[in-house]
Design an enzyme around this catalytic site. Structure first.
Site, mmCIF file in Angstrom:
data_model
loop_
_atom_site.group_PDB
_atom_site.id
_atom_site.type_symbol
_atom_site.label_atom_id
_atom_site.label_comp_id
_atom_site.label_asym_id
_atom_site.label_seq_id
_atom_site.Cartn_x
_atom_site.Cartn_y
_atom_site.Cartn_z
ATOM 1 N N HIS A 66 -1.104 -11.949 49.207
ATOM 2 C CA HIS A 66 -0.888 -10.760 49.337
ATOM 3 C C HIS A 66 -0.420 -9.943 47.907
ATOM 4 O O HIS A 66 -0.957 -8.953 47.574
ATOM 5 C CB HIS A 66 0.206 -10.524 50.333
ATOM 6 C CG HIS A 66 -0.420 -10.257 51.774
ATOM 7 N ND1 HIS A 66 -0.673 -8.967 52.134
ATOM 8 C CD2 HIS A 66 -0.927 -10.986 52.673
ATOM 9 C CE1 HIS A 66 -1.201 -9.245 53.481
ATOM 10 N NE2 HIS A 66 -1.348 -10.690 53.695
ATOM 11 N N ASP B 66 2.511 -3.055 50.233
ATOM 12 C CA ASP B 66 1.495 -3.768 50.819
ATOM 13 C C ASP B 66 1.857 -3.003 52.142
ATOM 14 O O ASP B 66 2.790 -2.656 52.715
ATOM 15 C CB ASP B 66 1.913 -5.110 50.933
ATOM 16 C CG ASP B 66 0.997 -5.873 51.591
ATOM 17 O OD1 ASP B 66 0.393 -6.725 51.049
ATOM 18 O OD2 ASP B 66 0.758 -5.873 52.852
ATOM 19 N N GLN C 144 -14.051 -19.483 40.710
ATOM 20 C CA GLN C 144 -15.060 -19.027 41.811
ATOM 21 C C GLN C 144 -15.830 -17.650 41.385
ATOM 22 O O GLN C 144 -16.939 -17.609 41.836
ATOM 23 C CB GLN C 144 -14.047 -18.497 43.015
ATOM 24 C CG GLN C 144 -14.861 -17.931 44.051
ATOM 25 C CD GLN C 144 -14.081 -18.082 45.442
ATOM 26 O OE1 GLN C 144 -13.755 -19.122 45.892
ATOM 27 N NE2 GLN C 144 -13.802 -16.989 46.188
ATOM 28 N N ASP D 90 -7.721 -12.568 60.448
ATOM 29 C CA ASP D 90 -8.706 -11.589 60.537
ATOM 30 C C ASP D 90 -10.200 -12.238 60.308
ATOM 31 O O ASP D 90 -10.898 -11.825 60.065
ATOM 32 C CB ASP D 90 -8.583 -10.652 59.370
ATOM 33 C CG ASP D 90 -8.446 -11.101 57.950
ATOM 34 O OD1 ASP D 90 -7.981 -12.392 57.864
ATOM 35 O OD2 ASP D 90 -9.103 -10.476 57.076
#
Ligand SMILES: *[C@@H]1O[C@H](CO)[C@@H](O)[C@H](O)[C@H]1NC(C)=O
Length: 456
Positions: free
Chosen positions: A19, A121, A338, A377
């Site tokens: 996060h 956040d 990545q 999620d």
């Protein structure tokens, strides 16, 4: 417009999982745009360690001070391994007091400039109450996808319509009580909405967040306008100011990726466009050993070249002889850059856990996905990829076997269906790039956010 230099923005991270990084990258972008404003980033020491690269690559002249936020773990307490609930429970128990303390320290550290805006956040839902008491704006950053945000915002409604114990009886029903969610299914919702433990630390946190967000001055989102048109509309009604500022990794400066120690890029250079599959389940999730064996066998049977990023401990559990038999045709590495890998033209598919950051990175690279979601999620994200955006597939029947792996790889990399997915992914890629360029919607929204934090 003269900026007085009296503005002081306190940014509060949710100090777990991945996060803190998107909030820090937003902080860097805001601090770059508003150089005379004071920025205090509040985060736990443990989470701060994960940001060391980002912190050390903040451009010179941009000032961000980092302040310690206690993670609430009593001294000497041994955290049980693999219990994310426990560490978050301990943190939240004392978080209000600890955030207040950190804000006081930040005011002291700034030479007494009072906090004029709180950015947090979205998980730090109580920051809204604090901002209200201090009579300053509250900006919340939601770091995941908009469909899961909508699911949390609609939790009460969904519980009313679907019940609180929806599995297994209603698992495969469409979520058509919310029209734009009808391509998605009940079982794909995050745990704690209509099944699972509705009273878990996370379920309660997200429920309170949903209550708090409509009072936020602005809600910033890591997505871009046009990706989910139905939701653009919905969220702008739900919130006072909904600001999609994504893909965040395009809009804000990212710390350089560590060196490509395994030579992934050089190896990709020797392959034709869209012929290689990249496999990674992120820094937290991993396949069970039997599943990893199925993936390995499916890869071998497919004959498709691959880069598979997995932790060394997991590599030890690959089938005997797999590495030898696939040498030259595939690479198993402990880490891969990545963004560069996805951005390489040779990569034609990404097998992913469907974490939101990975999805944004793949969309921006125009690479279709093969979904193996785990928790939270991720199932909903996977459903969106396959049935809303149509740039992804799951494994047949939701199970990972040698056969379903081979089928999914073949479909995406060798068949007409995959070619269509690639085409659509390419269109989304164009949209993402346009949104973050000067004059694009995300770029304009970031400017709007700068105005909010400077009190205009
Ligand atoms: C956070 O990390 C940075 C970079 O590693 C370090 O310089 C700084 O002292 C840390 N701050 C706190 C409060 O832990």
């Amino acid at each position: 417009m003269g900026s007085t230099g009296d503005h002081h923005v306190a940014l509060i991270a949710f100090p777990f999982s991945t996060h803190a990084a998107p909030l820090f990258s937003l902080t860097t972008a805001l601090a770059t745009a508003a150089p005379s404003t004071t920025f205090s980033f509040i985060n736990s020491a443990r989470s701060n360690i994960s940001l060391s690269k980002a912190i050390s690559s903040v451009p010179s002249g941009v000032k961000i001070r980092v302040y310690d936020l206690s993670d609430g773990c009593p001294e000497g307490y041994i955290m049980p391994a693999h219990d994310p609930e426990e560490e978050v429970r301990l943190f939240l128990k004392v978080a209000v007091v600890n955030v207040r303390k950190a804000i006081e320290k930040a005011v002291e550290g700034s030479g007494g400039i009072r906090v004029s805006c709180i950015v947090s956040d979205a998980f730090i839902w109580f920051a809204g109450k604090m901002a209200e008491e201090m009579r300053v704006p509250w900006v919340a950053l939601w770091t995941s996808g908009t469909y899961s945000l909508a699911a949390h915002m609609y939790t009460d409604f969904l519980r009313l319509k679907i019940g609180e114990n929806a599995l297994p009886s209603r698992a495969n029903e469409p979520l058509d009580c919310i029209p734009y969610m009808s391509p998605l299914q009940v079982r794909e919702l995050p745990e704690g909405v209509v099944f699972g433990n509705l009273d878990s630390v996370f379920a309660r946190l997200l429920h309170r967040m949903a209550e708090a967000l409509p009072s936020a001055t602005a809600v910033a989102l890591n997505t871009f306008q046009g990706l989910d048109p139905a939701l653009d509309n919905e969220l702008s009604k739900m919130f006072k100011l909904s600001l999609p500022i994504g893909p965040q990794h395009l809009l804000t400066q990212q710390p350089p990726e560590p060196a490509d120690t395994y030579g992934c890029i050089q190896w990709l250079d020797t392959h034709a466009p869209a012929t290689v599959v990249y496999i990674s389940f992120g820094s937290i999730m991993s396949l069970s050993p039997p599943e990893a064996v199925e993936v390995a066998e499916g890869l071998e049977a497919s004959g498709i070249p691959f880069i598979w990023s997995m932790k060394p401990a997991a590599q030890a559990q690959l089938p005997q002889g797999f590495l030898d038999r696939t040498r030259g045709r595939g690479m198993v590495v402990s880490w891969a850059p990545q963004l560069q890998v996805l951005g390489h033209s040779a990569v034609g598919a990404f097998v992913t856990h469907c974490g939101w950051n990975s999805i944004m990175e793949s969309v921006t690279a125009g690479v279709p996905m093969i979904c193996r979601p785990f928790i939270g999620d991720q199932r909903l994200n996977a459903g969106v990829l396959s049935r809303v955006w149509k740039i992804g597939v799951g494994f047949e029947g939701g199970v990972v076997t040698r056969e379903t792996v081979e089928m999914a790889l073949t479909e995406v990399l060798k068949e007409e269906g995959g070619r269509k997915m690639k085409e659509r992914a390419g269109e989304l890629r164009e949209m993402a790039i346009r949104a973050t360029q000067s004059g694009g919607s995300s770029s304009d929204n970031l400017d709007a956010l700068v105005e909010v934090i400077r009190g205009y």
